[in-house]
Design a protein around this motif. Structure first.
Motif, PDB file in Angstrom:
ATOM      1  N   GLU A 125       5.897  -8.588   0.091  1.00 45.73           N
ATOM      2  CA  GLU A 125       4.583  -9.201   0.270  1.00 45.73           C
ATOM      3  C   GLU A 125       4.237 -10.172  -0.858  1.00 45.73           C
ATOM      4  O   GLU A 125       3.714 -11.257  -0.617  1.00 45.73           O
ATOM      5  N   SER A 126       4.523  -9.786  -2.100  1.00 50.01           N
ATOM      6  CA  SER A 126       3.959 -10.535  -3.230  1.00 50.01           C
ATOM      7  C   SER A 126       4.916 -10.795  -4.375  1.00 50.01           C
ATOM      8  O   SER A 126       4.512 -11.384  -5.380  1.00 50.01           O
ATOM      9  N   TRP A 141      -0.470  -6.106  -2.704  1.00 53.78           N
ATOM     10  CA  TRP A 141      -0.351  -5.677  -1.304  1.00 53.78           C
ATOM     11  C   TRP A 141      -0.911  -6.698  -0.329  1.00 53.78           C
ATOM     12  O   TRP A 141      -0.910  -6.455   0.878  1.00 53.78           O
ATOM     13  N   GLN A 142      -1.431  -7.819  -0.811  1.00 50.01           N
ATOM     14  CA  GLN A 142      -1.846  -8.948   0.022  1.00 50.01           C
ATOM     15  C   GLN A 142      -2.896  -8.579   1.071  1.00 50.01           C
ATOM     16  O   GLN A 142      -2.696  -8.754   2.282  1.00 50.01           O
ATOM     17  N   TYR A 193       2.241  -4.251   9.778  1.00 53.86           N
ATOM     18  CA  TYR A 193       1.613  -4.711   8.534  1.00 53.86           C
ATOM     19  C   TYR A 193       1.777  -6.218   8.397  1.00 53.86           C
ATOM     20  O   TYR A 193       0.892  -6.907   7.891  1.00 53.86           O
ATOM     21  N   ASN A 194       2.891  -6.736   8.886  1.00 58.91           N
ATOM     22  CA  ASN A 194       3.169  -8.160   8.784  1.00 58.91           C
ATOM     23  C   ASN A 194       2.464  -8.973   9.863  1.00 58.91           C
ATOM     24  O   ASN A 194       1.884 -10.035   9.581  1.00 58.91           O
ATOM     25  N   TYR A 224      11.284  -9.851   8.417  1.00 61.33           N
ATOM     26  CA  TYR A 224      10.478  -9.092   7.454  1.00 61.33           C
ATOM     27  C   TYR A 224      11.122  -7.767   7.052  1.00 61.33           C
ATOM     28  O   TYR A 224      11.261  -7.465   5.863  1.00 61.33           O
TER      29      TYR A 224
END
Length: 310
Positions: A125-126, A141-142, A193-194, A224
């Motif tokens: 994510e980051s 965690w965006q 989540y994506n 992902y």
């Protein structure tokens, strides 16, 4: 005589260039390439580098087997491994930062009863940075602002708890647990989540797929899960992928601090920090969720601020 010295100097220069070229091409590698002579049709002057394919082997992610017997899985993992193995600066920084952030994330995942492998989702994510996406998602965690508030993270002009590693990780656990209750599959949970749960459910219904590996999703979501798996493989075995770090190369955890409870507004965080013998910069390093030079504290509110020890 002039032609003689000219010829002698030319020969000497050629010999020097050849010596430098051979020392340059042979001096940096740990082992010689399989063959030093060009094949038929190849140029005798090749670039002085060795680029190898990334090693591939069966692995598990959140308990789910990624089998290299499946050519589609193998090639999708290979693609993400190569992208990150050869993106040297980014992957090296992730490796360095993993020792700083993983202890906190691992502890909270264990306390919440979540799979340890979810820490690699934060990497995907980051890159383990308090990043801001073009859409406005923030933190390791965006989280988007609305989702952050839904999971009890404060987002105001002076406080943004998406940058609070402990609180944001707790919120991510709640967020992921909600999706896991819905899909009962950790790979699908991570895909949701994506791309969002509604979009994923719609694609599962339209395609008749029950496993992530059976679904054809967007390019981003297709990659992902394999990006997460690639980070797991590299971080767990960095030398296998060409990354050599000594213990002192890793960034140390920010764990040398004490906390102070704050129940009143602070008009100047710089002065407040200096009164405690620390700089404004170090206060922000240990408390990135303080996003302004002031801290507004409402009635019956309390914040715990970390004060680094000298």
């Amino acid at each position: 005589m002039r032609n003689y010295w000219y010829g002698f100097a030319s020969a000497l220069a050629c010999l020097l260039i050849l010596t430098l070229f051979l020392s340059y091409t042979d001096g940096g590698a740990e082992e010689a390439p399989p063959s030093t002579s060009p094949r038929e049709g190849e140029s005798a002057r090749q670039l002085p580098q060795i680029v190898r394919a990334a090693p591939l082997q069966d692995m598990r992610l959140c308990g789910e087997l990624l089998s290299m017997d499946n050519f589609d899985l193998r090639e999708r993992l290979d693609r993400e491994l190569l992208r990150n193995v050869y993106w040297h600066s980014s992957t090296l920084l992730i490796l360095k930062q993993s020792r700083r952030y993983f202890p906190t994330i691992e502890r909270i995942l264990a306390e919440e009863g979540m799979p340890d492998d979810l820490k690699y989702l934060a990497v995907a994510e980051s890159a383990l940075r308090n990043a801001t996406s073009p859409a406005g998602a923030k933190g390791v965690w965006q989280f988007m602002p609305a989702t952050a508030r839904e999971y009890d993270l404060e987002v105001t002009s002076t406080v943004d708890e998406r940058y609070h590693l402990e609180k944001a990780t707790r919120a991510a656990c709640s967020y992921l647990r909600r999706y896991q209750d819905r899909f009962d599959d950790w790979l699908l949970t991570m895909a949701a989540y994506n791309m969002g749960p509604s979009g994923l459910s719609g694609q599962m219904e339209r395609q008749g797929g029950e496993s992530f590996f059976d679904l054809n999703l967007s390019d981003e979501t297709n990659a992902y899960i394999f990006r997460i798996a690639a980070f797991k493989a590299i971080i767990e075995n960095p030398r296998e992928y060409g990354f050599y770090l000594n213990e002192e190369d890793y960034y140390a955890p920010l764990d040398n601090y004490y906390t102070e409870e704050v129940t009143a507004t602070i008009d100047n965080l710089g002065e407040w920090a200096n009164e405690r013998g620390v700089s404004y910069r170090m206060l922000k390093v240990y408390n990135p969720w303080l996003v302004n030079s002031t801290l507004a504290v409402g009635r019956e509110q309390m914040y715990e601020i970390k004060i680094p020890r000298n």
